[in-house]
Design a protein around this motif. Structure first.
Motif, PDB file in Angstrom:
ATOM      1  N   ASP A 177       9.178  -3.035   7.613  1.00 12.02           N
ATOM      2  CA  ASP A 177       9.020  -2.508   6.257  1.00 12.02           C
ATOM      3  C   ASP A 177       7.948  -3.259   5.484  1.00 12.02           C
ATOM      4  N   LYS A 178       7.960  -4.588   5.578  1.00  9.60           N
ATOM      5  CA  LYS A 178       6.972  -5.386   4.875  1.00  9.60           C
ATOM      6  C   LYS A 178       5.576  -5.176   5.456  1.00  9.60           C
ATOM      7  N   THR A 179       5.518  -4.993   6.759  1.00 10.07           N
ATOM      8  CA  THR A 179       4.230  -4.720   7.390  1.00 10.07           C
ATOM      9  C   THR A 179       3.644  -3.421   6.859  1.00 10.07           C
ATOM     10  N   ARG A 180       4.459  -2.385   6.834  1.00 14.29           N
ATOM     11  CA  ARG A 180       3.985  -1.086   6.332  1.00 14.29           C
ATOM     12  C   ARG A 180       3.596  -1.171   4.864  1.00 14.29           C
ATOM     13  N   GLU A 181       4.390  -1.917   4.091  1.00 18.48           N
ATOM     14  CA  GLU A 181       4.098  -2.050   2.659  1.00 18.48           C
ATOM     15  C   GLU A 181       2.727  -2.688   2.440  1.00 18.48           C
ATOM     16  N   MET A 182       2.446  -3.759   3.185  1.00 18.31           N
ATOM     17  CA  MET A 182       1.168  -4.433   3.029  1.00 18.31           C
ATOM     18  C   MET A 182       0.018  -3.548   3.493  1.00 18.31           C
ATOM     19  N   GLN A 183       0.218  -2.844   4.582  1.00 21.06           N
ATOM     20  CA  GLN A 183      -0.820  -1.939   5.069  1.00 21.06           C
ATOM     21  C   GLN A 183      -1.093  -0.817   4.083  1.00 21.06           C
ATOM     22  N   GLU A 184      -0.048  -0.303   3.440  1.00 21.88           N
ATOM     23  CA  GLU A 184      -0.235   0.762   2.448  1.00 21.88           C
ATOM     24  C   GLU A 184      -0.984   0.239   1.229  1.00 21.88           C
ATOM     25  N   TYR A 185      -0.654  -0.975   0.800  1.00 21.47           N
ATOM     26  CA  TYR A 185      -1.381  -1.565  -0.323  1.00 21.47           C
ATOM     27  C   TYR A 185      -2.848  -1.813   0.054  1.00 21.47           C
ATOM     28  N   ALA A 186      -3.081  -2.181   1.312  1.00 24.47           N
ATOM     29  CA  ALA A 186      -4.457  -2.394   1.758  1.00 24.47           C
ATOM     30  C   ALA A 186      -5.259  -1.101   1.669  1.00 24.47           C
ATOM     31  N   LYS A 187      -4.670  -0.016   2.126  1.00 25.34           N
ATOM     32  CA  LYS A 187      -5.363   1.277   2.053  1.00 25.34           C
ATOM     33  C   LYS A 187      -5.552   1.718   0.609  1.00 25.34           C
ATOM     34  N   LEU A 188      -4.545   1.462  -0.230  1.00 30.26           N
ATOM     35  CA  LEU A 188      -4.665   1.826  -1.639  1.00 30.26           C
ATOM     36  C   LEU A 188      -5.753   0.988  -2.314  1.00 30.26           C
ATOM     37  N   GLY A 189      -5.850  -0.283  -1.909  1.00 31.11           N
ATOM     38  CA  GLY A 189      -6.884  -1.148  -2.471  1.00 31.11           C
ATOM     39  C   GLY A 189      -8.289  -0.656  -2.169  1.00 31.11           C
ATOM     40  N   THR A 190      -8.500  -0.147  -0.957  1.00 25.39           N
ATOM     41  CA  THR A 190      -9.826   0.387  -0.617  1.00 25.39           C
ATOM     42  C   THR A 190     -10.130   1.630  -1.449  1.00 25.39           C
ATOM     43  N   LYS A 191      -9.124   2.449  -1.685  1.00 26.99           N
ATOM     44  CA  LYS A 191      -9.324   3.632  -2.522  1.00 26.99           C
ATOM     45  C   LYS A 191      -9.618   3.236  -3.963  1.00 26.99           C
ATOM     46  N   ALA A 192      -8.921   2.222  -4.445  1.00 24.70           N
ATOM     47  CA  ALA A 192      -9.134   1.772  -5.824  1.00 24.70           C
ATOM     48  C   ALA A 192     -10.570   1.326  -6.047  1.00 24.70           C
ATOM     49  N   LEU A 193     -11.149   0.669  -5.060  1.00 29.70           N
ATOM     50  CA  LEU A 193     -12.510   0.145  -5.187  1.00 29.70           C
ATOM     51  C   LEU A 193     -13.565   1.115  -4.676  1.00 29.70           C
ATOM     52  N   GLY A 194     -13.135   2.235  -4.100  1.00 26.39           N
ATOM     53  CA  GLY A 194     -14.082   3.220  -3.588  1.00 26.39           C
ATOM     54  C   GLY A 194     -14.753   2.818  -2.297  1.00 26.39           C
ATOM     55  N   ILE A 195     -14.105   1.962  -1.527  1.00 25.23           N
ATOM     56  CA  ILE A 195     -14.710   1.447  -0.291  1.00 25.23           C
ATOM     57  C   ILE A 195     -14.582   2.466   0.830  1.00 25.23           C
ATOM     58  N   THR A 196     -15.680   2.702   1.517  1.00 26.46           N
ATOM     59  CA  THR A 196     -15.683   3.576   2.691  1.00 26.46           C
ATOM     60  C   THR A 196     -16.093   2.767   3.918  1.00 26.46           C
ATOM     61  N   GLY A 197     -15.836   3.314   5.082  1.00 23.24           N
ATOM     62  CA  GLY A 197     -16.228   2.635   6.317  1.00 23.24           C
ATOM     63  C   GLY A 197     -15.201   1.618   6.739  1.00 23.24           C
ATOM     64  N   TYR A 198     -15.399   0.372   6.349  1.00 19.44           N
ATOM     65  CA  TYR A 198     -14.472  -0.674   6.758  1.00 19.44           C
ATOM     66  C   TYR A 198     -14.506  -1.825   5.753  1.00 19.44           C
ATOM     67  N   CYS A 199     -13.430  -2.594   5.742  1.00 19.14           N
ATOM     68  CA  CYS A 199     -13.345  -3.784   4.898  1.00 19.14           C
ATOM     69  C   CYS A 199     -12.136  -4.593   5.338  1.00 19.14           C
ATOM     70  N   ARG A 200     -11.931  -5.722   4.672  1.00 17.64           N
ATOM     71  CA  ARG A 200     -10.750  -6.551   4.920  1.00 17.64           C
ATOM     72  C   ARG A 200     -10.188  -6.985   3.587  1.00 17.64           C
ATOM     73  N   LEU A 201      -8.873  -6.851   3.425  1.00 17.81           N
ATOM     74  CA  LEU A 201      -8.226  -7.250   2.175  1.00 17.81           C
ATOM     75  C   LEU A 201      -7.298  -8.432   2.426  1.00 17.81           C
ATOM     76  N   ASP A 202      -7.314  -9.384   1.487  1.00 18.64           N
ATOM     77  CA  ASP A 202      -6.534 -10.606   1.619  1.00 18.64           C
ATOM     78  C   ASP A 202      -5.310 -10.563   0.703  1.00 18.64           C
ATOM     79  N   PHE A 203      -4.187 -11.066   1.204  1.00 19.38           N
ATOM     80  CA  PHE A 203      -2.919 -11.004   0.481  1.00 19.38           C
ATOM     81  C   PHE A 203      -2.224 -12.354   0.463  1.00 19.38           C
ATOM     82  N   MET A 204      -1.390 -12.548  -0.562  1.00 18.71           N
ATOM     83  CA  MET A 204      -0.421 -13.629  -0.597  1.00 18.71           C
ATOM     84  C   MET A 204       0.967 -13.015  -0.730  1.00 18.71           C
ATOM     85  N   MET A 205       1.972 -13.683  -0.150  1.00 21.48           N
ATOM     86  CA  MET A 205       3.368 -13.256  -0.300  1.00 21.48           C
ATOM     87  C   MET A 205       4.184 -14.460  -0.733  1.00 21.48           C
TER      88      MET A 205
END
Length: 348
Positions: free
Chosen positions: A266-294
């Motif tokens: 569940d936590k894995t999916r949650e972080m992955q969903e936030y990562a995808k949402l983060g790319t949409k928020a910034l308008g990023i296309t192609g590829y990127c990497r997002l960093d998280f703290m828990m």
């Protein structure tokens, strides 16, 4: 394909960029491409005539040529008006695509991408506007909040600003102090006392005129790549000492990296969903990497997005790709393929 791997440049991450570029160039040549390594700032004076996209090419020699300019970098930055080095634009226009192996300012911040758009040069990664937004940590936070991507609270300070106290800005110790537009954790410090906070401000302001001070999240650190709209396996980053600063990122053996991270599904999916949402928020296309703290309560916070993340064979994204069965050379080709989609061409 004829590919220019563009690296080097003028940022504090110049050496990391050369390492990334060398690895990518070797991988692409291994896959049969006529890839060449080129310094965006110093160029290649010997390429005034003749063909450089040949089967007989020494990548290590090209990297050594780039490093030969390191001692002259600051002097050249003061004296030069033209950013692009000799033959850079000509060679990039002659290539089928430019693999962007640049990191930091004047490379990852959208300036080169905007110029390439005007020159009609195709390149890997996202466009200039999303690059610029993601590079600016203050703007990134604003976009994350607007899109409901959890991110640590913080404030932005300018060099000449009089009130840079914590309480007046809704913050308390400990805090993280960082340059607003830096990369590779250069200039980032954690302040736990008033004395450390004052020193952290001096450190961050030595790099830029604008800085970000944000709440310190005590917990585990993770990273997630998003490639072609797909979130890759989560990787956990655990420095043996301190935090994931420049030293721990690039000094072999200083950090334990676990992929897939030891998280519940569940936590894995949650972080992955936030990562995808983060790319949409910034308008990023192609590829990127997002960093998280828990934190200790398993609440996650997205720190930032890297639009041109490190791509050495041992970098984070290659480790995530390996879990999916993608080799490093295959990953490099994939990043080119998905980048070409924005030009509506399938060359590979």
């Amino acid at each position: 394909m004829k590919i220019v791997v563009l690296a080097g440049g003028t940022s504090t991450e110049r050496e990391v960029s050369i390492v990334t570029g060398t690895g990518v160039c070797k991988a692409l040549r291994e896959r049969g491409h006529q890839a060449v390594l080129l310094d965006v700032f110093f160029g290649l004076a010997s390429a005034e005539s003749g063909e450089v996209f040949t089967d007989d090419y020494d990548v290590d020699q090209a990297a050594a040529y780039m490093r030969s300019f390191n001692g002259r970098l600051e002097q050249e930055k003061v004296q030069r008006r033209e950013f692009f080095g000799p033959q850079v634009i000509r060679l990039c226009q002659a290539a089928d695509i430019v693999f962007m192996a640049l990191h930091g300012s004047n490379g990852e911040d959208g300036k080169v991408q905007a110029a390439f758009d005007l020159y009609g040069i195709r390149y890997t990664g996202t466009e200039y506007l999303s690059s610029a937004i993601a590079m600016n940590k203050s703007l990134t936070k604003q976009f994350f909040r607007a899109w409901k991507v959890p991110t640590p609270g913080g404030a932005v300070f300018n060099r000449n600003q009089k009130d840079i106290g914590l309480e007046a800005n809704g913050l308390k110790l400990p805090v993280v102090v960082k340059p607003c537009c830096g990369g590779s954790s250069v200039g980032i410090t954690i302040a736990r006392t008033d004395e450390e906070y004052e020193q952290s401000l001096k450190e961050a302001f030595s790099y830029e005129d604008q800085i970000v001070v944000e709440e310190y999240i005590d917990g585990r650190e993770f990273s997630v790549a998003v490639i072609g709209g797909k979130a890759y396996p989560v990787i956990e980053i655990a420095p043996k000492e301190g935090f994931y600063d420049y030293h721990n990122k690039y000094q072999a053996g200083s950090t334990v990296e676990t992929c897939p991270a030891e998280l519940s599904p569940d936590k894995t999916r949650e972080m992955q969903e936030y990562a995808k949402l983060g790319t949409k928020a910034l308008g990023i296309t192609g590829y990127c990497r997002l960093d998280f703290m828990m934190d200790q309560d398993e609440k996650m916070y997205c720190l930032e997005a890297n639009t041109l993340p490190g791509m050495t064979p041992t970098s984070l994204i290659p480790q995530e790709a390996e879990v999916l069965g993608e080799s490093y050379p295959e990953l490099c080709e994939k990043l080119i393929r998905i980048s070409l989609e924005k030009y509506q061409e399938q060359v590979l």
